[in-house]
Design an enzyme around this catalytic site. Structure first.
Site, PDB file in Angstrom:
ATOM      1  N   ASP A 120       2.861  -3.812  -8.636  1.00  0.00           N
ATOM      2  CA  ASP A 120       2.226  -2.785  -9.702  1.00  0.00           C
ATOM      3  C   ASP A 120       1.957  -3.410 -10.825  1.00  0.00           C
ATOM      4  OD1 ASP A 120       1.924  -0.195 -10.466  1.00  0.00           O
ATOM      5  OD2 ASP A 120       4.136   0.268 -10.999  1.00  0.00           O
ATOM      6  N   GLY A 164      -3.528  -1.807 -13.005  1.00  0.00           N
ATOM      7  CA  GLY A 164      -4.503  -1.009 -13.964  1.00  0.00           C
ATOM      8  C   GLY A 164      -4.092  -1.321 -15.381  1.00  0.00           C
ATOM      9  N   ARG A 210     -10.195  -0.984 -14.260  1.00  0.00           N
ATOM     10  CA  ARG A 210      -9.033  -1.213 -13.418  1.00  0.00           C
ATOM     11  C   ARG A 210      -9.474  -1.971 -12.108  1.00  0.00           C
ATOM     12  NH1 ARG A 210      -4.924   2.162 -13.593  1.00  0.00           N
ATOM     13  NH2 ARG A 210      -4.679   2.088 -11.205  1.00  0.00           N
ATOM     14  N   HIS A 252      -7.308  -5.171  -9.965  1.00  0.00           N
ATOM     15  CA  HIS A 252      -7.058  -5.305  -8.532  1.00  0.00           C
ATOM     16  C   HIS A 252      -7.588  -6.787  -8.111  1.00  0.00           C
ATOM     17  CE1 HIS A 252      -5.559  -1.400  -8.381  1.00  0.00           C
ATOM     18  NE2 HIS A 252      -6.750  -0.698  -8.459  1.00  0.00           N
ATOM     19  N   SER A 259       0.106   2.752  -0.889  1.00  0.00           N
ATOM     20  CA  SER A 259       0.955   3.739  -0.345  1.00  0.00           C
ATOM     21  C   SER A 259       0.070   4.741   0.242  1.00  0.00           C
ATOM     22  CB  SER A 259       1.724   4.248  -1.548  1.00  0.00           C
ATOM     23  OG  SER A 259       1.061   4.854  -2.453  1.00  0.00           O
ATOM     24  N   ASN A 273      -1.208   6.496  -2.867  1.00  0.00           N
ATOM     25  CA  ASN A 273      -2.357   5.848  -3.447  1.00  0.00           C
ATOM     26  C   ASN A 273      -3.781   6.288  -2.628  1.00  0.00           C
ATOM     27  OD1 ASN A 273      -0.671   2.648  -3.834  1.00  0.00           O
ATOM     28  ND2 ASN A 273      -0.750   4.503  -5.287  1.00  0.00           N
ATOM     29  N   ARG A 326      10.035  -5.563  -8.029  1.00  0.00           N
ATOM     30  CA  ARG A 326       8.995  -4.815  -8.265  1.00  0.00           C
ATOM     31  C   ARG A 326       8.441  -5.335  -9.694  1.00  0.00           C
ATOM     32  NH1 ARG A 326       8.033   1.644  -7.981  1.00  0.00           N
ATOM     33  NH2 ARG A 326       6.199   1.523  -9.170  1.00  0.00           N
ATOM     34  N   ARG A 367      11.740   1.838  -9.811  1.00  0.00           N
ATOM     35  CA  ARG A 367      11.470   3.116  -8.665  1.00  0.00           C
ATOM     36  C   ARG A 367      11.533   2.350  -7.412  1.00  0.00           C
ATOM     37  NH1 ARG A 367       8.507   6.127 -12.239  1.00  0.00           N
ATOM     38  NH2 ARG A 367       6.487   4.950 -11.725  1.00  0.00           N
TER      39      ARG A 367
HETATM   40  C1  FPP Z   1      -0.862  -1.296  -8.320  1.00  0.00           C
HETATM   41  O1  FPP Z   1      -1.311  -1.393  -9.589  1.00  0.00           O
HETATM   42  C2  FPP Z   1      -1.468  -1.631  -7.318  1.00  0.00           C
HETATM   43  C3  FPP Z   1      -2.173  -1.381  -6.178  1.00  0.00           C
HETATM   44  C4  FPP Z   1      -2.331   0.311  -6.093  1.00  0.00           C
HETATM   45  C5  FPP Z   1      -2.660  -1.931  -5.195  1.00  0.00           C
HETATM   46  C6  FPP Z   1      -2.253  -3.437  -4.864  1.00  0.00           C
HETATM   47  C7  FPP Z   1      -3.735  -4.362  -4.520  1.00  0.00           C
HETATM   48  C8  FPP Z   1      -3.633  -5.434  -4.663  1.00  0.00           C
HETATM   49  C9  FPP Z   1      -2.905  -6.393  -5.375  1.00  0.00           C
HETATM   50  C10 FPP Z   1      -5.252  -5.851  -4.161  1.00  0.00           C
HETATM   51  C11 FPP Z   1      -5.405  -5.997  -2.659  1.00  0.00           C
HETATM   52  C12 FPP Z   1      -4.386  -6.448  -1.897  1.00  0.00           C
HETATM   53  C13 FPP Z   1      -4.707  -7.131  -1.012  1.00  0.00           C
HETATM   54  C14 FPP Z   1      -3.308  -7.435   0.064  1.00  0.00           C
HETATM   55  C15 FPP Z   1      -5.687  -7.958  -0.688  1.00  0.00           C
HETATM   56  P1  FPP Z   1      -1.842   0.044 -10.029  1.00  0.00           P
HETATM   57  O2  FPP Z   1      -3.068   0.281 -10.008  1.00  0.00           O
HETATM   58  O3  FPP Z   1      -1.047   0.984  -9.602  1.00  0.00           O
HETATM   59  O4  FPP Z   1      -1.292  -0.222 -11.659  1.00  0.00           O
HETATM   60  P2  FPP Z   1      -1.167   0.749 -12.784  1.00  0.00           P
HETATM   61  O5  FPP Z   1       0.333   1.192 -12.482  1.00  0.00           O
HETATM   62  O6  FPP Z   1      -0.758  -0.168 -14.009  1.00  0.00           O
HETATM   63  O7  FPP Z   1      -2.182   1.664 -12.937  1.00  0.00           O
END
Ligand code: FPP
Length: 241
Positions: free
Chosen positions: A14, A17, A27, A31, A59, A62, A183, A189
């Protein structure tokens, strides 16, 4: 990194962003930086000979609720990762598996995921399990549905059910229970992640955002795990009195 006694580490990645926002970036940049962490952590776990690493990459929520542009970015990153990492997976003995409704992702992405799963299926090092379009309740519900069908056909006896009967019908029947759930980015959570498998898992939450998470952070999580006394609902020797 010493992972003796630990079979399965699962990570809720997590904070991509937040990492980007703190730097005034889009954002998508968060990633992209997150993919570098994935690559490094997978390599570290493979060198440490960890048996199983599960990463929560996307998820169901998501996938349904994030803006289309963000999903498109994530899908492009995932597809590129699948192609680019194949050689490293083969070199390090990493075996790719997945949980979640992978077939609902764009076909171009599914194709590369399946190709990497097939290519690495014979490797005997760390299993990298990616949770994609995944939800823990949905996984249990699907297993319950399969169990009901097995009961109807007389394959299992409803009066003589074991936990194993359900475990064997989860998305990946080979996945061991989670020992350590990490996490990143501070939220306390579970977020519908591996609800069945995490039952007795130790939870480590770090304020570090995923793009900054590296081996030292994982080592700190493993050290924290080692300081816990795992009772599995029982007592430790000497606690009876
Ligand atoms: C949470 O950050 C992360 C995700 C929803 C996606 C995770 C994806 C990657 C690490 C990259 C792609 C994965 C692979 C396996 C190549 P968030 O966007 O929810 O962060 P925030 O809560 O700070 O907004």
């Amino acid at each position: 990194m010493d992972v003796t006694g630990l079979r399965h580490i699962a990570i809720i990645m997590d904070g991509n962003g937040r990492w980007a926002r703190a730097r005034g970036l889009a954002r998508a940049r968060g990633h992209r930086a997150g993919v570098d962490s994935v690559r490094d952590i997978v390599t570290d776990c493979a060198s440490a000979k960890l048996e199983w690493l599960t990463l929560f990459a996307l998820s169901t929520e998501n996938y349904r609720r994030r803006p289309r542009t963000e999903i498109r970015t994530l899908m492009a990153l995932l597809r590129r990762f699948m192609i680019a990492e194949r050689a490293t997976f083969m070199k390090n003995g990493v075996r790719l598996r997945t949980v979640g409704r992978v077939d609902e992702l764009p076909p171009k992405v599914v194709k590369e995921i399946r190709a990497t799963e097939e290519l690495t299926a014979g490797n005997d090092g760390t299993v990298l399990s990616l949770a994609l379009n995944y939800g823990g309740r949905r996984e249990i519900l699907d297993a319950a549905r399969r169990l009901a069908a097995a009961a109807q056909s007389g394959e299992v006896d409803l009066d003589d059910l074991s936990e194993d009967d359900l475990s064997r019908r989860l998305d990946d029947p080979l996945m061991p229970d989670v020992d350590l759930l990490v996490r990143t980015a501070g939220e306390m959570r579970i977020s519908n992640f591996l609800l069945w498998q995490v039952s007795y898992g130790e939870i480590h939450v770090t304020p570090t955002c995923w793009p900054d998470f590296r081996r030292a952070n994982l080592e700190a999580a493993v050290d924290d795990y080692r300081r816990r006394s795992r009772r599995f609902g029982g007592l430790l020797a000497g606690e009876e009195r």
